[in-house]
Design an enzyme around this catalytic site. Structure first.
Site, PDB file in Angstrom:
ATOM      1  N   GLU A  41       0.833  -1.212   0.000  1.00 36.12           N
ATOM      2  CA  GLU A  41       0.000   0.000   0.000  1.00 36.12           C
ATOM      3  C   GLU A  41       0.868   1.263   0.000  1.00 36.12           C
ATOM      4  O   GLU A  41       0.603   2.211  -0.742  1.00 36.12           O
ATOM      5  CB  GLU A  41      -0.921   0.002   1.225  1.00 36.12           C
ATOM      6  CG  GLU A  41      -1.813   1.249   1.262  1.00 36.12           C
ATOM      7  CD  GLU A  41      -2.523   1.436   2.596  1.00 36.12           C
ATOM      8  OE1 GLU A  41      -3.072   0.450   3.124  1.00 36.12           O
ATOM      9  OE2 GLU A  41      -2.534   2.577   3.097  1.00 36.12           O
ATOM     10  N   ASN A  66      -2.352  -4.489   9.748  1.00 32.10           N
ATOM     11  CA  ASN A  66      -3.334  -4.164  10.797  1.00 32.10           C
ATOM     12  C   ASN A  66      -3.373  -5.244  11.864  1.00 32.10           C
ATOM     13  O   ASN A  66      -3.592  -4.957  13.037  1.00 32.10           O
ATOM     14  CB  ASN A  66      -4.702  -3.869  10.179  1.00 32.10           C
ATOM     15  CG  ASN A  66      -5.422  -5.110   9.721  1.00 32.10           C
ATOM     16  OD1 ASN A  66      -6.182  -5.695  10.478  1.00 32.10           O
ATOM     17  ND2 ASN A  66      -5.185  -5.536   8.481  1.00 32.10           N
ATOM     18  N   SER A  77      -8.129  -8.964   7.237  1.00 30.29           N
ATOM     19  CA  SER A  77      -8.124  -9.899   6.108  1.00 30.29           C
ATOM     20  C   SER A  77      -8.364 -11.341   6.555  1.00 30.29           C
ATOM     21  O   SER A  77      -8.102 -12.281   5.807  1.00 30.29           O
ATOM     22  CB  SER A  77      -6.785  -9.782   5.351  1.00 30.29           C
ATOM     23  OG  SER A  77      -5.711  -9.746   6.251  1.00 30.29           O
TER      24      SER A  77
HETATM   25  S1  SF4 Z   1     -10.939  -0.884   4.781  1.00 29.28           S
HETATM   26 FE1  SF4 Z   1      -9.684  -2.752   4.776  1.00 29.28          FE
HETATM   27  S2  SF4 Z   1      -8.822  -2.847   2.705  1.00 29.28           S
HETATM   28 FE2  SF4 Z   1      -9.568  -0.782   3.017  1.00 29.28          FE
HETATM   29  S3  SF4 Z   1      -7.789   0.349   3.725  1.00 29.28           S
HETATM   30 FE3  SF4 Z   1      -8.892  -0.361   5.553  1.00 29.28          FE
HETATM   31  S4  SF4 Z   1      -7.927  -2.305   6.089  1.00 29.28           S
HETATM   32 FE4  SF4 Z   1      -7.305  -1.826   3.981  1.00 29.28          FE
END
Ligand code: SF4
Length: 395
Positions: A177, A314, A374
């Site tokens: 990211e 995360n 995830s």
């Molecule tokens: S909502 Fe989920 S996929 Fe989107 S930025 Fe946050 S952690 Fe990443």
């Protein structure tokens, strides 16, 4: 030629719904949620965080990928890398015939193998601008599952660049990211970025802003985390702070504060707006999961299991919160619970996977459970079942 850059599904939601439910959902987790997120079995009490597991971005990303597989059964489908940081989900896609262009599921195919008739799925974290451009040149269909919260970070970073501010990104310079976010500064010819991982790195930047650091040492230290041609004498005069969406929220705020203070010291409070901007770009899903684990830990638990991919940012940050409160382990899935003596888990703030002995206390026990954005419910269910199984003697 029609639109080849697609940011939506293919109207096949209903057709894949049962498969997704079967593979990722859990009736046990539904039952626990319906019982105030608690479940008791003999001497063992399970407390599930109020917010945990799949976020909206991951849901959407998997949904589009499964729809793409359904829509194009006879075509070659590529993923630029892991779609999200969960091994189970990536393996499922690989089993369905999706080919990985990088990462641990990569089997050797590269961008050069992609043809105009192929499909390329872009993951939830997004990919660098230059890579999208190269794929567009090929003319293949891009199924872009970049999360809206990531697009929001890009919007701020692009604005920083257009306005002549260097983007200072609180994140990991090697995370997909952050690589994609940093690339957004290229949309402006002069666009610059620097990535800081923690307070110590932020302090280095602050020292330089306060005119206390050596240039060579600075460039050596940040060589992997800065834009090409970065010149700290020029490129730290105007700074816009943003962050990887999955960082620890209070740390990102502190990073922004530290940089602002350094800018005030150097340029004075009156002109601070000419030198400093900041946007908190932690996504709401990350924030909610971090708030929920704190609530869970405050409610009293003897042990916490944080479930998620070892490379999931995360999930790592949820573990960082949990270990501050007491006994906690970051595990990838139920197979990490080797037996009632041994647990395989990731050491917080390191890349090391270790086996620890004596992880499961005896007697009455309350176990807190959470999972990164995830992690499918199915995988959480497997962990709970495994724990309850190992605690059978405690009934
Ligand atoms: S909502 Fe989920 S996929 Fe989107 S930025 Fe946050 S952690 Fe990443």
């Amino acid at each position: 030629m029609g639109n080849t850059h697609i940011r939506r599904g293919f109207g096949l939601k209903d057709e894949i719904k049962d498969t997704l439910n079967q593979e990722f959902q859990s009736s046990l987790i539904d039952k626990i949620k319906a019982s105030d997120s608690q479940y008791t079995d003999g001497n063992t009490r399970i407390k599930l965080a109020k917010e945990y597991g799949f976020c909206y971005g991951v849901d959407r990303s998997i949904d589009y990928a499964y729809q793409a597989v359904k829509k194009f059964p006879d075509k070659k489908i590529y993923l630029t890398g892991e779609i999200i940081h969960n091994p189970f989900v990536n393996k499922r896609l690989m089993d369905m015939g999706v080919r990985f262009l990088s990462g641990q599921y990569h089997k050797g195919e590269s961008k050069e193998d992609i043809r105009i008739e192929d499909i390329v799925i872009l993951p939830a974290f997004g990919v660098p601008v230059s890579f999208i451009e190269e794929l567009k040149q090929i003319g293949c269909i891009l199924v872009d599952t970049t999360c809206g919260s990531v697009l929001n970070v890009w919007k701020h970073v692009k604005r920083f660049s257009n306005d002549g501010y260097t983007a200072l990104i609180h994140g990991k310079y090697y995370h997909e990211e952050t690589i994609a976010t940093a690339s957004q500064t290229n949309v402006s010819e002069e666009g610059k970025y620097i990535v800081v991982r923690n307070f110590a790195e932020t302090e280095r930047v602050c020292d330089y802003i306060r005119d206390k650091g050596g240039k060579k040492a600075f460039l050596d230290y940040f060589r992997k985390a800065i834009s090409p041609g970065f010149d700290p004498d020029q490129d730290l005069i105007k700074i816009g702070v943003a962050n990887q969406t999955t960082m620890l929220a209070n740390e990102s705020l502190k990073v922004a504060e530290m940089v602002k203070e350094a800018m005030v010291d150097r340029y004075g409070a009156n002109t601070i707006d000419d030198h400093f901007r900041s946007f908190d770009t932690i996504c709401s899903a990350t924030q909610e999961r971090q708030d929920a684990i704190i609530e869970l830990l405050d409610s009293g638990v003897d042990l916490t299991l944080v479930i998620g991919g070892y490379n999931s940012s995360n999930t790592n940050n949820l573990t960082n919160i949990a270990v501050r409160y007491g006994l906690a382990f970051h595990i990838e899935d139920a197979s990490a619970l080797l037996d009632d003596e041994h647990i395989r888990h990731k050491i917080p703030d390191s890349q090391e996977i270790e086996t620890t002995t004596g992880w499961l206390p005896q007697g009455k026990l309350t176990i807190g459970i959470t999972a990164g954005a995830s992690t499918p419910d199915k995988k959480i269910e497997e962990v709970i079942n495994r724990v309850l199984d190992l605690r059978k003697g405690e009934l």
